[in-house]
Scaffold this motif. Structure first.
Motif, PDB file in Angstrom:
ATOM      1  N   LEU A  47      -1.112 126.039  13.657  1.00 50.12           N
ATOM      2  CA  LEU A  47      -0.115 125.338  14.465  1.00 50.12           C
ATOM      3  C   LEU A  47       0.219 123.968  13.878  1.00 50.12           C
ATOM      4  O   LEU A  47       1.387 123.550  13.881  1.00 50.12           O
ATOM      5  N   ALA A  48      -0.775 123.271  13.367  1.00 43.56           N
ATOM      6  CA  ALA A  48      -0.526 121.966  12.740  1.00 43.56           C
ATOM      7  C   ALA A  48       0.378 122.118  11.516  1.00 43.56           C
ATOM      8  O   ALA A  48       1.298 121.316  11.315  1.00 43.56           O
ATOM      9  N   VAL A  49       0.152 123.152  10.717  1.00 40.42           N
ATOM     10  CA  VAL A  49       1.001 123.390   9.542  1.00 40.42           C
ATOM     11  C   VAL A  49       2.426 123.715   9.983  1.00 40.42           C
ATOM     12  O   VAL A  49       3.397 123.206   9.418  1.00 40.42           O
ATOM     13  N   VAL A  50       2.573 124.540  11.013  1.00 41.38           N
ATOM     14  CA  VAL A  50       3.905 124.898  11.506  1.00 41.38           C
ATOM     15  C   VAL A  50       4.628 123.658  12.035  1.00 41.38           C
ATOM     16  O   VAL A  50       5.796 123.421  11.701  1.00 41.38           O
ATOM     17  N   TYR A  51       3.954 122.862  12.853  1.00 44.13           N
ATOM     18  CA  TYR A  51       4.577 121.653  13.404  1.00 44.13           C
ATOM     19  C   TYR A  51       4.980 120.685  12.298  1.00 44.13           C
ATOM     20  O   TYR A  51       6.070 120.118  12.323  1.00 44.13           O
ATOM     21  N   LEU A  52       4.097 120.481  11.341  1.00 48.20           N
ATOM     22  CA  LEU A  52       4.419 119.558  10.245  1.00 48.20           C
ATOM     23  C   LEU A  52       5.536 120.096   9.365  1.00 48.20           C
ATOM     24  O   LEU A  52       6.389 119.340   8.897  1.00 48.20           O
ATOM     25  N   ALA A  53       5.555 121.416   9.134  1.00 42.23           N
ATOM     26  CA  ALA A  53       6.637 122.005   8.337  1.00 42.23           C
ATOM     27  C   ALA A  53       7.982 121.831   9.048  1.00 42.23           C
ATOM     28  O   ALA A  53       8.997 121.525   8.406  1.00 42.23           O
ATOM     29  N   LEU A  54       8.001 122.017  10.364  1.00 39.17           N
ATOM     30  CA  LEU A  54       9.236 121.777  11.123  1.00 39.17           C
ATOM     31  C   LEU A  54       9.665 120.318  11.026  1.00 39.17           C
ATOM     32  O   LEU A  54      10.852 120.011  10.849  1.00 39.17           O
ATOM     33  N   TYR A  55       8.709 119.426  11.150  1.00 40.71           N
ATOM     34  CA  TYR A  55       9.021 117.999  11.035  1.00 40.71           C
ATOM     35  C   TYR A  55       9.576 117.669   9.650  1.00 40.71           C
ATOM     36  O   TYR A  55      10.594 116.973   9.523  1.00 40.71           O
ATOM     37  N   PHE A  56       8.921 118.166   8.602  1.00 41.34           N
ATOM     38  CA  PHE A  56       9.373 117.878   7.242  1.00 41.34           C
ATOM     39  C   PHE A  56      10.705 118.554   6.933  1.00 41.34           C
ATOM     40  O   PHE A  56      11.449 118.088   6.076  1.00 41.34           O
ATOM     41  N   SER A  57      11.013 119.665   7.604  1.00 42.60           N
ATOM     42  CA  SER A  57      12.312 120.308   7.375  1.00 42.60           C
ATOM     43  C   SER A  57      13.438 119.478   7.978  1.00 42.60           C
ATOM     44  O   SER A  57      14.554 119.477   7.465  1.00 42.60           O
ATOM     45  N   ARG A  58      13.152 118.768   9.068  1.00 41.95           N
ATOM     46  CA  ARG A  58      14.175 117.953   9.716  1.00 41.95           C
ATOM     47  C   ARG A  58      14.233 116.529   9.163  1.00 41.95           C
ATOM     48  O   ARG A  58      15.284 115.910   9.162  1.00 41.95           O
ATOM     49  N   ARG A  59      13.102 116.013   8.740  1.00 43.21           N
ATOM     50  CA  ARG A  59      13.026 114.652   8.183  1.00 43.21           C
ATOM     51  C   ARG A  59      12.241 114.683   6.872  1.00 43.21           C
ATOM     52  O   ARG A  59      11.081 114.286   6.840  1.00 43.21           O
ATOM     53  N   PRO A  60      12.862 115.155   5.802  1.00 38.69           N
ATOM     54  CA  PRO A  60      12.132 115.228   4.536  1.00 38.69           C
ATOM     55  C   PRO A  60      11.767 113.832   4.019  1.00 38.69           C
ATOM     56  O   PRO A  60      12.600 112.931   4.028  1.00 38.69           O
ATOM     57  N   PRO A  61      10.526 113.656   3.581  1.00 41.06           N
ATOM     58  CA  PRO A  61      10.110 112.346   3.071  1.00 41.06           C
ATOM     59  C   PRO A  61      10.589 112.064   1.651  1.00 41.06           C
ATOM     60  O   PRO A  61      10.431 110.959   1.155  1.00 41.06           O
ATOM     61  N   GLY A  62      11.181 113.047   0.998  1.00 42.55           N
ATOM     62  CA  GLY A  62      11.655 112.891  -0.379  1.00 42.55           C
ATOM     63  C   GLY A  62      12.392 114.138  -0.805  1.00 42.55           C
ATOM     64  O   GLY A  62      12.865 114.920   0.025  1.00 42.55           O
ATOM     65  N   SER A  63      12.454 114.352  -2.102  1.00 43.06           N
ATOM     66  CA  SER A  63      13.216 115.495  -2.614  1.00 43.06           C
ATOM     67  C   SER A  63      12.412 116.800  -2.640  1.00 43.06           C
ATOM     68  O   SER A  63      12.993 117.863  -2.788  1.00 43.06           O
ATOM     69  N   VAL A  64      11.097 116.731  -2.509  1.00 42.32           N
ATOM     70  CA  VAL A  64      10.272 117.943  -2.485  1.00 42.32           C
ATOM     71  C   VAL A  64      10.361 118.519  -1.077  1.00 42.32           C
ATOM     72  O   VAL A  64      10.001 117.855  -0.105  1.00 42.32           O
ATOM     73  N   ARG A  65      10.855 119.741  -0.968  1.00 42.32           N
ATOM     74  CA  ARG A  65      11.180 120.329   0.322  1.00 42.32           C
ATOM     75  C   ARG A  65       9.944 120.884   1.027  1.00 42.32           C
ATOM     76  O   ARG A  65       8.886 121.063   0.438  1.00 42.32           O
ATOM     77  N   TRP A  66      10.097 121.213   2.314  1.00 39.45           N
ATOM     78  CA  TRP A  66       9.002 121.639   3.180  1.00 39.45           C
ATOM     79  C   TRP A  66       8.303 122.933   2.754  1.00 39.45           C
ATOM     80  O   TRP A  66       7.116 123.087   3.025  1.00 39.45           O
ATOM     81  N   PRO A  67       8.972 123.915   2.106  1.00 34.89           N
ATOM     82  CA  PRO A  67       8.209 125.111   1.698  1.00 34.89           C
ATOM     83  C   PRO A  67       7.055 124.791   0.751  1.00 34.89           C
ATOM     84  O   PRO A  67       6.035 125.486   0.744  1.00 34.89           O
ATOM     85  N   TRP A  68       7.204 123.732  -0.024  1.00 33.13           N
ATOM     86  CA  TRP A  68       6.102 123.319  -0.892  1.00 33.13           C
ATOM     87  C   TRP A  68       4.911 122.844  -0.079  1.00 33.13           C
ATOM     88  O   TRP A  68       3.762 123.071  -0.447  1.00 33.13           O
ATOM     89  N   PHE A  69       5.190 122.174   1.032  1.00 35.87           N
ATOM     90  CA  PHE A  69       4.102 121.744   1.908  1.00 35.87           C
ATOM     91  C   PHE A  69       3.342 122.955   2.458  1.00 35.87           C
ATOM     92  O   PHE A  69       2.109 122.964   2.486  1.00 35.87           O
ATOM     93  N   VAL A  70       4.064 123.979   2.880  1.00 36.73           N
ATOM     94  CA  VAL A  70       3.422 125.191   3.408  1.00 36.73           C
ATOM     95  C   VAL A  70       2.595 125.867   2.311  1.00 36.73           C
ATOM     96  O   VAL A  70       1.458 126.282   2.544  1.00 36.73           O
ATOM     97  N   ALA A  71       3.150 125.963   1.107  1.00 35.72           N
ATOM     98  CA  ALA A  71       2.415 126.586  -0.001  1.00 35.72           C
ATOM     99  C   ALA A  71       1.153 125.795  -0.339  1.00 35.72           C
ATOM    100  O   ALA A  71       0.083 126.383  -0.552  1.00 35.72           O
ATOM    101  N   LEU A  72       1.247 124.480  -0.366  1.00 39.18           N
ATOM    102  CA  LEU A  72       0.075 123.649  -0.639  1.00 39.18           C
ATOM    103  C   LEU A  72      -0.960 123.785   0.468  1.00 39.18           C
ATOM    104  O   LEU A  72      -2.168 123.791   0.201  1.00 39.18           O
ATOM    105  N   SER A  73      -0.508 123.926   1.716  1.00 38.42           N
ATOM    106  CA  SER A  73      -1.437 124.102   2.836  1.00 38.42           C
ATOM    107  C   SER A  73      -2.182 125.422   2.730  1.00 38.42           C
ATOM    108  O   SER A  73      -3.374 125.497   3.027  1.00 38.42           O
ATOM    109  N   LEU A  74      -1.497 126.461   2.321  1.00 42.88           N
ATOM    110  CA  LEU A  74      -2.157 127.759   2.137  1.00 42.88           C
ATOM    111  C   LEU A  74      -3.128 127.720   0.965  1.00 42.88           C
ATOM    112  O   LEU A  74      -4.172 128.375   0.994  1.00 42.88           O
ATOM    113  N   LEU A  75      -2.797 126.952  -0.043  1.00 46.32           N
ATOM    114  CA  LEU A  75      -3.657 126.845  -1.222  1.00 46.32           C
ATOM    115  C   LEU A  75      -4.921 126.049  -0.944  1.00 46.32           C
ATOM    116  O   LEU A  75      -6.011 126.446  -1.353  1.00 46.32           O
TER     117      LEU A  75
END
Length: 97
Positions: A47-75
């Motif tokens: 749930l924390a990964v899902v919430y953070l991915a939604l947040y990063f999809s709406r307010r990206p902190p830079g040019s690296v998009r939210w799917p990378w965050f999900v992939a890094l979380s799974l890794l």
């Protein structure tokens, strides 16, 4: 640099414990599914990964998009993915930065 150190600690320590458990104490999936505390913790992490991915999809902190965050979380889990994702975005800022 401190974000990379935090990411390395977040990758090596929890994943090291997991790999140790996997090779020495893993006795199948059934005991894991019957451990209610482990299931609650895993659900909380998902749930924390899902919430953070939604947040990063709406307010990206830079040019690296939210799917990378999900992939890094799974890794490597949240202890690895959060500092590494922020480090990537500091390194490659968005066009408006």
């Amino acid at each position: 640099m401190w974000l990379l150190i935090l990411a390395a600690i977040g990758f090596l320590v929890p994943n090291g414990i997991f790999v140790y458990w996997l090779f020495t104490e893993y006795h199948g999936l059934s005991p894991v599914l019957h451990d209610k505390v482990a299931l609650a913790f895993a659900l909380d992490a998902v749930l924390a990964v899902v919430y953070l991915a939604l947040y990063f999809s709406r307010r990206p902190p830079g040019s690296v998009r939210w799917p990378w965050f999900v992939a890094l979380s799974l890794l490597g889990g949240l202890g690895f993915s959060l500092p590494f994702y922020y480090w990537l975005n500091l390194r490659y800022p968005g066009p408006g930065s």
